[in-house]
Design an enzyme around this catalytic site. Structure first.
Site, short mmCIF file in Angstrom:
data_model
loop_
_atom_site.label_atom_id
_atom_site.label_comp_id
_atom_site.label_asym_id
_atom_site.label_seq_id
_atom_site.Cartn_x
_atom_site.Cartn_y
_atom_site.Cartn_z
NE ARG A 1 -2.12 -1.27 3.52
CZ ARG A 1 -2.46 -0.91 4.75
NH1 ARG A 1 -3.58 -0.27 4.97
NH2 ARG A 1 -1.67 -1.17 5.77
CG ASN B 1 -3.89 -4.42 3.34
OD1 ASN B 1 -3.32 -4.34 2.25
ND2 ASN B 1 -3.24 -4.37 4.47
#
Length: 84
Positions: free
Chosen positions: A13, A31
């Site tokens: 990320r 996520n």
């Protein structure tokens, strides 16, 4: 876009956010409970292609097994964030 494989716990990320910012894109990355990472980005088409290519590899330590993409409505944001 949905990214599958070993993509959680490897800085995916953070790396995706930085790549998107470098490309001048806006949107978000998060996520998913199933172990995948979801990315929603908007900007110039060629820059979106560059982000997709990055997503297919990810950061060092990631092992991407698949990327699927689609189109969503433009949100008009001017930032790229990590969502939880």
């Amino acid at each position: 876009m949905s990214v599958r494989g070993q993509v959680q716990g490897v800085g995916y990320r953070l790396g995706c956010r930085q790549k998107a910012i470098d490309l001048g894109l806006s949107g978000w990355v998060r996520n998913r409970p199933d172990g995948s990472v979801e990315v929603e980005a908007e900007g110039l088409a060629d820059r979106l292609v560059e982000l997709r290519l990055w997503c297919e590899k990810g950061p060092q330590g990631a092992h991407v097994t698949g990327v699927t993409s689609g189109q969503v409505a433009v949100a008009g944001t001017d930032w790229f964030e990590i969502r939880t």
